[in-house]
Design a protein around this motif. Structure first.
Motif, mmCIF file in Angstrom:
data_model
loop_
_atom_site.group_PDB
_atom_site.id
_atom_site.type_symbol
_atom_site.label_atom_id
_atom_site.label_comp_id
_atom_site.label_asym_id
_atom_site.label_seq_id
_atom_site.Cartn_x
_atom_site.Cartn_y
_atom_site.Cartn_z
ATOM 1 N N HIS A 27 0.823 -1.213 0.000
ATOM 2 C CA HIS A 27 0.000 0.000 0.000
ATOM 3 C C HIS A 27 0.859 1.266 0.000
ATOM 4 C CE1 HIS A 27 -2.702 -3.018 1.907
ATOM 5 N NE2 HIS A 27 -3.626 -2.420 1.172
ATOM 6 N N LEU A 28 0.251 2.323 -0.449
ATOM 7 C CA LEU A 28 0.773 3.681 -0.277
ATOM 8 C C LEU A 28 -0.318 4.468 0.442
ATOM 9 C CD1 LEU A 28 2.856 5.979 -0.924
ATOM 10 C CD2 LEU A 28 1.475 6.422 -2.983
ATOM 11 N N VAL A 29 -0.029 4.911 1.656
ATOM 12 C CA VAL A 29 -1.023 5.647 2.447
ATOM 13 C C VAL A 29 -0.553 7.093 2.582
ATOM 14 C CG1 VAL A 29 -2.350 5.731 4.578
ATOM 15 C CG2 VAL A 29 -1.500 3.533 3.733
ATOM 16 N N LEU A 30 -1.396 8.013 2.133
ATOM 17 C CA LEU A 30 -1.059 9.438 2.176
ATOM 18 C C LEU A 30 -2.016 10.167 3.103
ATOM 19 C CD1 LEU A 30 -0.498 10.056 -1.651
ATOM 20 C CD2 LEU A 30 1.189 9.410 0.077
ATOM 21 N N ARG A 31 -1.459 11.038 3.934
ATOM 22 C CA ARG A 31 -2.266 11.904 4.792
ATOM 23 C C ARG A 31 -1.783 13.332 4.610
ATOM 24 N NH1 ARG A 31 -4.142 8.506 10.082
ATOM 25 N NH2 ARG A 31 -5.817 10.020 9.885
ATOM 26 N N GLU A 45 0.654 20.013 5.653
ATOM 27 C CA GLU A 45 1.657 19.014 6.009
ATOM 28 C C GLU A 45 1.273 17.647 5.457
ATOM 29 O OE1 GLU A 45 2.835 21.180 10.259
ATOM 30 O OE2 GLU A 45 2.261 19.059 10.222
ATOM 31 N N ILE A 46 2.258 16.915 4.905
ATOM 32 C CA ILE A 46 2.006 15.635 4.244
ATOM 33 C C ILE A 46 2.820 14.530 4.910
ATOM 34 C CG2 ILE A 46 2.162 14.346 2.069
ATOM 35 C CD1 ILE A 46 1.968 17.068 0.618
ATOM 36 N N LEU A 47 2.163 13.383 5.122
ATOM 37 C CA LEU A 47 2.809 12.193 5.660
ATOM 38 C C LEU A 47 2.654 11.063 4.649
ATOM 39 C CD1 LEU A 47 4.219 10.952 8.199
ATOM 40 C CD2 LEU A 47 1.951 10.244 8.965
ATOM 41 N N VAL A 48 3.773 10.446 4.268
ATOM 42 C CA VAL A 48 3.785 9.358 3.298
ATOM 43 C C VAL A 48 4.136 8.062 4.018
ATOM 44 C CG1 VAL A 48 4.818 8.463 1.181
ATOM 45 C CG2 VAL A 48 4.512 10.937 1.464
ATOM 46 N N GLY A 72 6.989 13.854 6.713
ATOM 47 C CA GLY A 72 7.513 12.556 7.095
ATOM 48 C C GLY A 72 7.309 11.523 6.002
ATOM 49 N N ILE A 73 8.288 10.634 5.869
ATOM 50 C CA ILE A 73 8.177 9.480 4.971
ATOM 51 C C ILE A 73 8.504 8.245 5.801
ATOM 52 C CG2 ILE A 73 9.006 8.349 2.874
ATOM 53 C CD1 ILE A 73 9.851 11.128 1.859
ATOM 54 N N ILE A 74 7.584 7.296 5.812
ATOM 55 C CA ILE A 74 7.699 6.107 6.652
ATOM 56 C C ILE A 74 7.712 4.855 5.776
ATOM 57 C CG2 ILE A 74 6.593 4.763 8.501
ATOM 58 C CD1 ILE A 74 5.191 7.377 9.337
ATOM 59 N N GLN A 94 9.530 13.220 10.352
ATOM 60 C CA GLN A 94 8.871 12.756 11.567
ATOM 61 C C GLN A 94 7.733 11.805 11.229
ATOM 62 O OE1 GLN A 94 7.938 16.782 12.702
ATOM 63 N NE2 GLN A 94 5.827 16.663 11.938
ATOM 64 N N GLY A 95 7.216 11.144 12.251
ATOM 65 C CA GLY A 95 6.185 10.131 12.042
ATOM 66 C C GLY A 95 4.779 10.646 12.228
ATOM 67 N N PHE A 96 4.541 11.940 12.047
ATOM 68 C CA PHE A 96 3.199 12.500 12.231
ATOM 69 C C PHE A 96 3.087 13.822 11.496
ATOM 70 C CE2 PHE A 96 5.832 14.376 15.498
ATOM 71 C CZ PHE A 96 5.413 15.704 15.554
ATOM 72 N N ILE A 97 1.853 14.273 11.322
ATOM 73 C CA ILE A 97 1.582 15.627 10.844
ATOM 74 C C ILE A 97 0.607 16.283 11.812
ATOM 75 C CG2 ILE A 97 1.989 15.155 8.409
ATOM 76 C CD1 ILE A 97 -1.079 14.929 8.062
ATOM 77 N N THR A 98 0.341 17.550 11.631
ATOM 78 C CA THR A 98 -0.689 18.241 12.417
ATOM 79 C C THR A 98 -1.708 18.868 11.473
ATOM 80 O OG1 THR A 98 0.621 20.291 12.499
ATOM 81 C CG2 THR A 98 0.843 18.750 14.351
ATOM 82 N N ASP A 99 -2.933 18.976 11.952
ATOM 83 C CA ASP A 99 -3.965 19.708 11.224
ATOM 84 C C ASP A 99 -4.780 20.472 12.253
ATOM 85 O OD1 ASP A 99 -5.253 20.677 9.041
ATOM 86 O OD2 ASP A 99 -6.235 18.804 8.460
ATOM 87 N N LYS A 100 -5.652 21.338 11.775
ATOM 88 C CA LYS A 100 -6.404 22.201 12.686
ATOM 89 C C LYS A 100 -7.904 22.035 12.466
ATOM 90 C CE LYS A 100 -4.787 26.294 13.779
ATOM 91 N NZ LYS A 100 -4.088 26.047 15.044
#
Length: 451
Positions: free
Chosen positions: A198-202, A209-212, A242-244, A266-272
């Motif tokens: 899988h490829l999971v994107l947030r 901010e993007i986490l892969v 972050g890229i994991i 890093q292993g996380f992002i932030t949102d509001k």
């Protein structure tokens, strides 16, 4: 008399949640066709037959429905990600209203139902997407995207998906190119052999901010440095935080972690949400429509009311978003969530936001409610799709708060659970839906139950 395997022409005259078109033949005998809409004339083949109903599949569309439109996505007919792109958004909202009123028709809500509030964005609204590696047909070339409609195995390349924004599409294209260049195999669900899963994107919709999360089996190695370079060299609107690389050897087709490694950042992002910040980790629950979540939580807050409550329970609290949004409405808010990682994130988020009146407990609601001793004024219930566990619901009802607010993401589960509250002496006071998932049949419904 129509037989199994026979091909016939029919007209769709009704539709049932979530995507079942209904036609009537031979008097009042029903035939069900998935992904059909009222008004379509179709040639179908009967696949299953029972005494008073049949299931069929579409062979050919003879005539479009009067309100049918051309779907803007070129792979809409093949992809299982969307259901109703062939309707205008206004018609989608009318359809979801019909679903709710049909499913809850036994509860006499017609006079109090406040309708469906539409999403501010009907496209490019998703902040998370799980793409799967596979092929579009047996032994075909490697692809990356979403499952083909009605298939557990075939994958449609969705680098044109318009439920997500341009950054998601560009990352998908780049990662697929990287995988093909390195001649990686994909993980076969039947044989359980292969590497890519899988490829999971947030993405933080409010922060950019993007986490892969690149998910593989342990059956081989990947060029991690090249993967990082491929992603970081993309001209994105957002920022890669972050890229994991996650290793998952589960036989089930789910994204989970046996081991993980941060390749970059890093292993996380932030949102509001509103003026609150939330740390989002790879596996923590966060509503997939950020703007829609604020619309939904505004309805919940409205149902709670303006009076100050002493104690408020938020059961199935996830990362504590509802609890923290409602924290000004109570002296104390207690949240319960099964996923321990989400509870840790909820506590960190509360600290990040300077909120001191929220307490979060990790564990199954069925068990954790036994540890609660304070009598709540209001209980918020936001269970998973299957609804509240039958054994847990009686324990929850025994708290006897002045009000329950049930936030449902599946109306059939809501219809199953509501009689328990009515039997306990509660009445349905307000019902309102919020569309968090445009182009799909899914809709959130908020119900206020009071004594």
């Amino acid at each position: 008399m129509v037989k199994k395997g026979e091909t016939i022409d029919i007209t769709i005259d009704d539709i049932k949640f979530p995507n079942k078109g209904i036609a009537h033949i031979e008097g009042d005998k029903k035939i069900t066709i998935k992904n059909a809409i009222p008004g379509q004339k179709l040639t179908v083949k009967v696949k299953k037959k029972r005494r008073d109903k049949m299931d069929a599949i579409v062979i050919e569309k003879l005539q479009s429905a009067p309100n049918e439109v051309n779907a803007p996505c070129p792979v809409f007919e093949e992809c299982g990600g969307c259901t109703y792109q062939n309707l205008t958004y206004e018609d989608q909202l009318l359809l979801k209203k019909k679903f709710i009123l049909d499913i809850l028709k036994g509860f006499n809500i017609e006079e109090i139902y406040e309708g469906v509030e539409g999403s501010k964005n009907s496209y490019e609204y998703r902040n998370k997407m799980e793409f799967s590696f596979g092929d579009e047909y047996k032994d075909g070339p490697l692809t990356l995207g979403l499952h083909k409609r009605g298939s557990m195995y075939d994958i449609v390349n969705t680098d044109v998906c318009i439920l997500v924004d341009e950054d998601f599409r560009d990352i998908l294209k780049a990662v697929l190119s990287y995988a093909k260049k390195n001649n990686y195999s994909y993980y076969h669900k039947r044989t359980h052999l292969g590497l890519l899963r899988h490829l999971v994107l947030r993405k933080g919709i409010m922060t950019g901010e993007i986490l892969v999360n690149f998910v593989t089996s342990s059956q081989g190695a990947i060029d991690e440095e090249s993967l990082v370079d491929t992603i970081l060299n993309l001209p994105l609107k957002g920022q890669i935080k972050g890229i994991i690389h996650t290793v998952n050897d589960s036989l089930a087709d789910v994204v989970q972690e046996d081991s993980g490694k941060i390749l970059y950042g890093q292993g996380f992002i932030t949102d509001k949400l509103y003026d609150l910040s939330f740390k989002i980790t790879p596996y923590s629950f966060f509503q997939t429509n950020t703007i829609g979540a604020m619309q939904l939580y505004s309805v919940v807050k409205d149902f709670v009311g303006t009076g100050k409550n002493k104690v408020l329970y938020d059961l199935y609290c996830g990362t504590g978003t509802i609890a923290q949004v409602l924290s000004p409405c109570a002296d104390k808010v207690v949240g319960i969530e099964l996923v321990e990682e989400a509870v840790i994130a909820a506590r960190e988020n509360a600290k990040l936001n300077g909120i001191e009146n929220c307490e979060f407990l990790a564990g199954d609601v069925l068990e954790q409610v036994d540890t609660l001793t304070e009598k709540p004024d209001v209980i918020i219930l936001d269970p998973p799709r299957d609804g509240i566990h039958p054994k847990a619901i009686w324990k929850i009802l025994d708290f006897e708060p002045k009000s329950f607010i049930y936030v449902s993401c599946k109306p059939t589960s809501l219809a199953r659970d509501l009689p328990f509250f009515l039997e306990k002496g509660y009445e349905i006071k307000r019902v309102k839906s919020v569309d968090m998932f445009p182009q799909t049949p899914h809709v959130e419904t908020v119900v206020l139950l009071s004594r």
